[in-house]
Design an enzyme around this catalytic site. Structure first.
Site, PDB file in Angstrom:
ATOM      1  N   LYS A   1       0.828  -1.224   0.000  1.00  0.00           N
ATOM      2  CA  LYS A   1       0.000   0.000   0.000  1.00  0.00           C
ATOM      3  C   LYS A   1       0.855   1.264   0.000  1.00  0.00           C
ATOM      4  O   LYS A   1       0.587   2.192  -0.745  1.00  0.00           O
ATOM      5  CB  LYS A   1      -0.883   0.063   1.256  1.00  0.00           C
ATOM      6  CG  LYS A   1      -2.042  -0.859   1.291  1.00  0.00           C
ATOM      7  CD  LYS A   1      -2.963  -0.516   2.452  1.00  0.00           C
ATOM      8  CE  LYS A   1      -2.313  -0.571   3.811  1.00  0.00           C
ATOM      9  NZ  LYS A   1      -2.042  -1.897   4.361  1.00  0.00           N
TER      10      LYS A   1
ATOM     11  N   ARG B   1     -10.498   1.009   8.484  1.00  0.00           N
ATOM     12  CA  ARG B   1     -10.030  -0.339   8.756  1.00  0.00           C
ATOM     13  C   ARG B   1     -11.124  -1.233   9.328  1.00  0.00           C
ATOM     14  O   ARG B   1     -10.868  -2.390   9.652  1.00  0.00           O
ATOM     15  CB  ARG B   1      -8.882  -0.281   9.759  1.00  0.00           C
ATOM     16  CG  ARG B   1      -7.507  -0.519   9.109  1.00  0.00           C
ATOM     17  CD  ARG B   1      -6.491  -0.420  10.211  1.00  0.00           C
ATOM     18  NE  ARG B   1      -5.233  -1.035   9.935  1.00  0.00           N
ATOM     19  CZ  ARG B   1      -4.169  -0.405   9.459  1.00  0.00           C
ATOM     20  NH1 ARG B   1      -4.252   0.837   9.097  1.00  0.00           N
ATOM     21  NH2 ARG B   1      -3.034  -1.042   9.334  1.00  0.00           N
TER      22      ARG B   1
ATOM     23  N   ARG C   1      10.184  -8.702   5.562  1.00  0.00           N
ATOM     24  CA  ARG C   1      10.109  -7.302   5.974  1.00  0.00           C
ATOM     25  C   ARG C   1      10.534  -7.155   7.438  1.00  0.00           C
ATOM     26  O   ARG C   1      11.263  -6.228   7.783  1.00  0.00           O
ATOM     27  CB  ARG C   1       8.676  -6.812   5.775  1.00  0.00           C
ATOM     28  CG  ARG C   1       8.434  -5.404   6.260  1.00  0.00           C
ATOM     29  CD  ARG C   1       7.161  -4.885   5.631  1.00  0.00           C
ATOM     30  NE  ARG C   1       6.477  -3.978   6.509  1.00  0.00           N
ATOM     31  CZ  ARG C   1       5.276  -3.478   6.255  1.00  0.00           C
ATOM     32  NH1 ARG C   1       4.627  -3.824   5.159  1.00  0.00           N
ATOM     33  NH2 ARG C   1       4.711  -2.640   7.088  1.00  0.00           N
TER      34      ARG C   1
ATOM     35  N   ARG D   1      10.562  -0.388  13.209  1.00  0.00           N
ATOM     36  CA  ARG D   1       9.204  -0.142  13.698  1.00  0.00           C
ATOM     37  C   ARG D   1       8.881  -1.236  14.692  1.00  0.00           C
ATOM     38  O   ARG D   1       8.975  -2.408  14.360  1.00  0.00           O
ATOM     39  CB  ARG D   1       8.219  -0.218  12.512  1.00  0.00           C
ATOM     40  CG  ARG D   1       7.729   1.124  12.037  1.00  0.00           C
ATOM     41  CD  ARG D   1       6.853   0.970  10.817  1.00  0.00           C
ATOM     42  NE  ARG D   1       5.530   0.445  11.150  1.00  0.00           N
ATOM     43  CZ  ARG D   1       4.545   0.369  10.256  1.00  0.00           C
ATOM     44  NH1 ARG D   1       4.726   0.784   9.019  1.00  0.00           N
ATOM     45  NH2 ARG D   1       3.373  -0.113  10.613  1.00  0.00           N
TER      46      ARG D   1
ATOM     47  N   ARG E   1      -1.534  -8.757  12.824  1.00  0.00           N
ATOM     48  CA  ARG E   1      -2.188  -7.708  12.030  1.00  0.00           C
ATOM     49  C   ARG E   1      -2.919  -8.309  10.832  1.00  0.00           C
ATOM     50  O   ARG E   1      -3.961  -7.813  10.418  1.00  0.00           O
ATOM     51  CB  ARG E   1      -1.156  -6.664  11.590  1.00  0.00           C
ATOM     52  CG  ARG E   1      -0.668  -5.825  12.766  1.00  0.00           C
ATOM     53  CD  ARG E   1       0.483  -4.931  12.387  1.00  0.00           C
ATOM     54  NE  ARG E   1       0.113  -4.046  11.303  1.00  0.00           N
ATOM     55  CZ  ARG E   1       0.969  -3.364  10.548  1.00  0.00           C
ATOM     56  NH1 ARG E   1       2.260  -3.491  10.772  1.00  0.00           N
ATOM     57  NH2 ARG E   1       0.557  -2.584   9.604  1.00  0.00           N
TER      58      ARG E   1
HETATM   59  P1  AMP Z   1      -0.234   1.140   9.287  1.00  0.00           P
HETATM   60  O1  AMP Z   1       0.915   2.080   9.273  1.00  0.00           O
HETATM   61  O2  AMP Z   1      -1.401   1.606   8.462  1.00  0.00           O
HETATM   62  O3  AMP Z   1       0.180  -0.255   8.941  1.00  0.00           O
HETATM   63  O4  AMP Z   1      -0.774   1.090  10.793  1.00  0.00           O
HETATM   64  C1  AMP Z   1       0.032   0.684  11.881  1.00  0.00           C
HETATM   65  C2  AMP Z   1      -0.848   0.416  13.100  1.00  0.00           C
HETATM   66  O5  AMP Z   1      -1.521   1.628  13.474  1.00  0.00           O
HETATM   67  C3  AMP Z   1      -1.968  -0.598  12.901  1.00  0.00           C
HETATM   68  O6  AMP Z   1      -1.531  -1.936  13.088  1.00  0.00           O
HETATM   69  C4  AMP Z   1      -2.972  -0.158  13.968  1.00  0.00           C
HETATM   70  O7  AMP Z   1      -2.557  -0.575  15.256  1.00  0.00           O
HETATM   71  C5  AMP Z   1      -2.841   1.355  13.931  1.00  0.00           C
HETATM   72  N1  AMP Z   1      -3.791   1.942  12.942  1.00  0.00           N
HETATM   73  C6  AMP Z   1      -3.471   2.597  11.788  1.00  0.00           C
HETATM   74  N2  AMP Z   1      -4.576   2.999  11.139  1.00  0.00           N
HETATM   75  C7  AMP Z   1      -5.630   2.575  11.898  1.00  0.00           C
HETATM   76  C8  AMP Z   1      -7.044   2.659  11.752  1.00  0.00           C
HETATM   77  N3  AMP Z   1      -7.614   3.241  10.677  1.00  0.00           N
HETATM   78  N4  AMP Z   1      -7.809   2.109  12.723  1.00  0.00           N
HETATM   79  C9  AMP Z   1      -7.263   1.519  13.815  1.00  0.00           C
HETATM   80  N5  AMP Z   1      -5.940   1.391  14.007  1.00  0.00           N
HETATM   81  C10 AMP Z   1      -5.117   1.919  13.057  1.00  0.00           C
END
Ligand code: AMP
Length: 191
Positions: free
Chosen positions: A13, A88, A127, A135, A146
């Site tokens: 993404k 999400r 990764r 991270r 996840r």
């Molecule tokens: P990402 O960078 O989009 O992979 O997000 C990293 C983490 O942030 C996710 O595993 C969630 O814990 C949290 N997170 C990001 N976006 C959301 C969302 N829209 N709703 C809930 N948690 C989120």
């Protein structure tokens, strides 16, 4: 132009969002990036969110929707928005519908980057190795968690957007360039 980009962790993404930002002059709204910025600043929200993120779970809808609402109030939007990592779950998708309706805006396209689980798990492990220490939510166990959360919650938004005729599914197992091309072609047809 308002685009939602979604897919499981490891689907690419971020890479595809970067390209769309450059190609179409969109502003990327990544809830993950917003949360990481809050962690970096050490805000109360950041401290609360970090524990949830490190566990691979979803941060509360209340926090996420509040962040998006604030960001949508700001004027800078280039040629439009690309939502990355939001919505999400179905509650977030419905909240976004209302927020956009109030702004008299609508979603142009929802792009699902589809990748099957075996390939994702391989990517996730690679990764995690590459990102060692970068991270704290990028180790293999958390990434697999996840992926489960993705199947349990995030996939449920597919029918919501299918019903609206907005969903485009691209094959995320092709090369980065092929995926990019497929997304761009779909956007040209849809917008
Ligand atoms: P990402 O960078 O989009 O992979 O997000 C990293 C983490 O942030 C996710 O595993 C969630 O814990 C949290 N997170 C990001 N976006 C959301 C969302 N829209 N709703 C809930 N948690 C989120």
């Amino acid at each position: 132009m308002i685009i939602i980009l979604f897919g499981p962790p490891g689907a690419g993404k971020g890479t595809q969002a970067d390209n769309l930002v450059k190609k179409f002059g969109l502003v990327q709204l990544s809830t993950g990036d917003m949360l990481r910025a809050a962690i970096e600043k050490g805000t109360k929200l950041g401290i609360e969110a970090k524990a949830v993120m490190d566990n691979g779970e979803l941060v509360s809808d209340h926090i996420i929707i509040g962040m998006i609402k604030e960001r949508l109030k700001e004027k800078s939007e280039g040629n439009g928005f690309i939502f990355d990592g939001f919505p999400r779950n179905i509650e977030q998708a419905k909240a976004l519908d209302i927020l956009l309706e109030n702004l008299n805006r609508k979603i142009d396209s929802v792009i699902e980057i589809s990748v099957n689980d075996e390939i994702l798990i391989d990517r996730i492990k690679n990764r995690a190795k590459e990102m060692k220490d970068a991270r704290s939510d990028d180790n293999a166990d958390v990434l697999q968690k996840r992926l489960k959360v993705y199947h349990k919650n995030t996939e449920k938004i597919i029918p919501h957007y299918k019903k609206k005729g907005k969903l485009v599914t691209v094959d995320g197992m092709k090369s980065i360039d092929e995926v990019r091309h497929e997304i761009e072609e779909n956007l040209k047809l849809n917008i």
